[in-house]
Write a protein that holds these residues in place. Structure first.
Motif, PDB file in Angstrom:
ATOM      1  N   LEU A  93       0.971  -1.225  -0.118  1.00  0.00           N
ATOM      2  CA  LEU A  93      -0.027  -0.049   0.436  1.00  0.00           C
ATOM      3  C   LEU A  93       1.041   1.454   0.223  1.00  0.00           C
ATOM      4  O   LEU A  93       0.832   1.721   0.984  1.00  0.00           O
ATOM      5  CB  LEU A  93      -0.991   0.386   1.190  1.00  0.00           C
ATOM      6  CG  LEU A  93      -1.783  -1.413   1.819  1.00  0.00           C
ATOM      7  CD1 LEU A  93      -2.400  -1.070   3.134  1.00  0.00           C
ATOM      8  CD2 LEU A  93      -2.809  -1.213   0.557  1.00  0.00           C
ATOM      9  N   PRO A  94       1.689   1.340  -0.906  1.00  0.00           N
ATOM     10  CA  PRO A  94       2.678   2.994  -0.959  1.00  0.00           C
ATOM     11  C   PRO A  94       1.239   4.273  -1.201  1.00  0.00           C
ATOM     12  O   PRO A  94       0.352   3.428  -0.882  1.00  0.00           O
ATOM     13  CB  PRO A  94       2.756   2.206  -2.501  1.00  0.00           C
ATOM     14  CG  PRO A  94       2.478   1.810  -3.394  1.00  0.00           C
ATOM     15  CD  PRO A  94       1.345   0.968  -1.817  1.00  0.00           C
ATOM     16  N   ARG A 144       4.822  -5.693   9.456  1.00  0.00           N
ATOM     17  CA  ARG A 144       3.967  -4.468  10.347  1.00  0.00           C
ATOM     18  C   ARG A 144       4.920  -3.551  10.889  1.00  0.00           C
ATOM     19  O   ARG A 144       4.319  -2.301  10.548  1.00  0.00           O
ATOM     20  CB  ARG A 144       4.434  -5.366  11.871  1.00  0.00           C
ATOM     21  CG  ARG A 144       3.816  -4.550  12.998  1.00  0.00           C
ATOM     22  CD  ARG A 144       4.808  -4.757  14.748  1.00  0.00           C
ATOM     23  NE  ARG A 144       4.110  -6.457  15.298  1.00  0.00           N
ATOM     24  CZ  ARG A 144       4.018  -6.718  16.577  1.00  0.00           C
ATOM     25  NH1 ARG A 144       5.050  -6.057  17.476  1.00  0.00           N
ATOM     26  NH2 ARG A 144       3.807  -7.872  17.240  1.00  0.00           N
ATOM     27  N   SER A 145       6.153  -3.442  10.264  1.00  0.00           N
ATOM     28  CA  SER A 145       6.598  -2.296  10.400  1.00  0.00           C
ATOM     29  C   SER A 145       5.662  -1.020   9.306  1.00  0.00           C
ATOM     30  O   SER A 145       5.127  -0.154   9.296  1.00  0.00           O
ATOM     31  CB  SER A 145       8.190  -2.125   9.914  1.00  0.00           C
ATOM     32  OG  SER A 145       8.530  -2.055  10.734  1.00  0.00           O
ATOM     33  N   TYR A 146       5.289  -1.455   7.843  1.00  0.00           N
ATOM     34  CA  TYR A 146       5.051  -1.361   7.582  1.00  0.00           C
ATOM     35  C   TYR A 146       3.476  -0.820   7.082  1.00  0.00           C
ATOM     36  O   TYR A 146       2.862   0.396   7.670  1.00  0.00           O
ATOM     37  CB  TYR A 146       3.564  -1.639   5.987  1.00  0.00           C
ATOM     38  CG  TYR A 146       5.908  -1.443   5.139  1.00  0.00           C
ATOM     39  CD1 TYR A 146       6.573  -0.993   3.471  1.00  0.00           C
ATOM     40  CD2 TYR A 146       6.916  -3.201   4.906  1.00  0.00           C
ATOM     41  CE1 TYR A 146       7.329  -0.864   2.957  1.00  0.00           C
ATOM     42  CE2 TYR A 146       7.855  -3.312   3.867  1.00  0.00           C
ATOM     43  CZ  TYR A 146       8.081  -1.839   2.919  1.00  0.00           C
ATOM     44  OH  TYR A 146       9.437  -2.043   2.413  1.00  0.00           O
ATOM     45  N   GLY A 147       2.321  -1.837   8.125  1.00  0.00           N
ATOM     46  CA  GLY A 147       1.581  -1.454   8.420  1.00  0.00           C
ATOM     47  C   GLY A 147       1.855   0.136   9.627  1.00  0.00           C
ATOM     48  O   GLY A 147       0.243   0.638   9.409  1.00  0.00           O
ATOM     49  N   PHE A 148       2.756   0.246  10.858  1.00  0.00           N
ATOM     50  CA  PHE A 148       2.726   1.167  10.371  1.00  0.00           C
ATOM     51  C   PHE A 148       2.820   2.609  10.087  1.00  0.00           C
ATOM     52  O   PHE A 148       2.315   3.575  10.295  1.00  0.00           O
ATOM     53  CB  PHE A 148       3.728   1.715  12.147  1.00  0.00           C
ATOM     54  CG  PHE A 148       3.806   0.697  13.281  1.00  0.00           C
ATOM     55  CD1 PHE A 148       2.134   0.746  14.210  1.00  0.00           C
ATOM     56  CD2 PHE A 148       3.937  -0.865  14.068  1.00  0.00           C
ATOM     57  CE1 PHE A 148       1.852  -0.042  15.292  1.00  0.00           C
ATOM     58  CE2 PHE A 148       4.066  -0.811  15.035  1.00  0.00           C
ATOM     59  CZ  PHE A 148       2.650  -1.136  15.957  1.00  0.00           C
ATOM     60  N   SER A 149       3.472   2.101   8.484  1.00  0.00           N
ATOM     61  CA  SER A 149       3.552   3.721   8.237  1.00  0.00           C
ATOM     62  C   SER A 149       2.216   3.736   7.788  1.00  0.00           C
ATOM     63  O   SER A 149       1.652   4.807   7.324  1.00  0.00           O
ATOM     64  CB  SER A 149       5.000   3.239   7.422  1.00  0.00           C
ATOM     65  OG  SER A 149       5.736   3.404   7.600  1.00  0.00           O
ATOM     66  N   TYR A 150       2.088   2.762   7.282  1.00  0.00           N
ATOM     67  CA  TYR A 150      -0.027   3.296   6.528  1.00  0.00           C
ATOM     68  C   TYR A 150      -0.766   3.542   7.372  1.00  0.00           C
ATOM     69  O   TYR A 150      -1.121   4.822   7.356  1.00  0.00           O
ATOM     70  CB  TYR A 150      -0.466   2.017   5.925  1.00  0.00           C
ATOM     71  CG  TYR A 150       0.695   0.702   5.194  1.00  0.00           C
ATOM     72  CD1 TYR A 150       1.206   1.880   4.184  1.00  0.00           C
ATOM     73  CD2 TYR A 150       0.082  -0.805   4.872  1.00  0.00           C
ATOM     74  CE1 TYR A 150       2.044   0.936   3.184  1.00  0.00           C
ATOM     75  CE2 TYR A 150       1.413  -1.058   4.392  1.00  0.00           C
ATOM     76  CZ  TYR A 150       1.856  -0.484   3.224  1.00  0.00           C
ATOM     77  OH  TYR A 150       3.270  -1.292   2.091  1.00  0.00           O
ATOM     78  N   SER A 151      -0.543   3.541   8.699  1.00  0.00           N
ATOM     79  CA  SER A 151      -1.441   3.734   9.967  1.00  0.00           C
ATOM     80  C   SER A 151      -0.614   5.621  10.381  1.00  0.00           C
ATOM     81  O   SER A 151      -2.142   6.699  10.088  1.00  0.00           O
ATOM     82  CB  SER A 151      -1.329   3.449  11.110  1.00  0.00           C
ATOM     83  OG  SER A 151      -1.566   4.208  12.171  1.00  0.00           O
ATOM     84  N   ALA A 152       0.139   5.740  10.145  1.00  0.00           N
ATOM     85  CA  ALA A 152       0.861   7.879  10.134  1.00  0.00           C
ATOM     86  C   ALA A 152       0.458   8.159   8.610  1.00  0.00           C
ATOM     87  O   ALA A 152       0.327   9.859   9.217  1.00  0.00           O
ATOM     88  CB  ALA A 152       2.243   7.347  10.402  1.00  0.00           C
TER      89      ALA A 152
END
Ligand code: ATP
Ligand code: AMP
Ligand code: MG
Length: 185
Positions: A93-94, A144-152
């Motif tokens: 999800l870029p 998980r790191s990508y997930g946090f970035s998408y959340s931010a």
């Protein structure tokens, strides 16, 4: 409400989300949409060939799939927060895709690395990569790191749900409860 669920291959996303369908929640699989586009273009025959395509082609098909899914407002999307390609981790999800899909809630489905290793080994329905435990751990961390970035990026909360062996129904229930409450508790 648009919910996006990510997790590494074999963690059990589709199994857990199948259980949601009986409660009338619409579930769509991002890979299904990519597969039909890739097949129409004559690029692949099966879903497990998509991640082996040149990255530029994967990115093109990724955008096509996001546009198709963007017409649905009440939906749970079964996808990957990151895809292991021949060139490294490709974000599922870029930013360009997040702005098309605009999720209200993100869910990372996770499991014990050894359980994932065994699930992949036993799953003869798919052409799975039989990664080492270390590689599975690294992909879980990346996911998980990508997930946090998408959340931010989006401001959507990120919920982590554990899919323990033999307890997929528990994970389903957790997700159904939170969606039933409009994504908040
Ligand atoms: P992919 O991203 O490749 O589509 P996935 O995350 O959707 O993978 P599934 O296909 O749902 O994963 O599950 C992989 C395998 O693990 C299947 O054989 C499934 O039956 C099994 N499995 C899923 N969840 C559990 C669980 N909680 N306990 C035991 N086996 C499970
Ligand atoms: P799945 O059945 O979930 O494994 O989906 C089939 C394939 O589609 C995956 O193995 C990926 O190659 C691809 N795919 C699914 N979601 C995405 C995404 N968000 N971005 C890029 N590729 C994806
Ligand atoms: Mg699946």
């Amino acid at each position: 409400m648009r919910v996006i669920i990510g997790g590494i291959p074999g963690v059990g996303k589709t199994t857990v989300l199948n259980g949601l369908k009986s409660s009338g929640i619409r579930v769509e699989n991002y890979g299904d949409v990519m597969l039909s586009e890739a097949r129409e273009r004559g690029l692949v025959q099966t879903r497990d060939e998509i991640r082996k395509l040149p990255v530029q082609i994967q990115k093109e098909i990724q955008v096509v799939a996001a546009r198709k899914l963007s017409s649905l407002s009440d939906v749970v999307i079964d996808t990957h927060f990151s895809v292991v390609t021949n060139s490294g981790y490709l974000p599922g999800l870029p930013y360009s895709i997040l702005t098309i899909l605009n999720p209200h809630l993100l869910i990372s489905i996770e499991a014990d690395p050894l359980e994932i290793f065994e699930r992949r080994r036993r799953d003869s329905d798919r052409k799975r990569d039989h990664d080492s435990l270390e590689k599975i751990r690294q992909h879980l961390e990346a996911n998980r790191s990508y997930g946090f970035s998408y959340s931010a990026f989006t401001g959507a909360p990120l919920l982590i749900v554990l899919n323990e062996d033999g307890k997929a129904d528990e994970a389903t229930r957790k997700i159904a409860d939170i969606i039933g409450n409009g994504g908040t508790q």
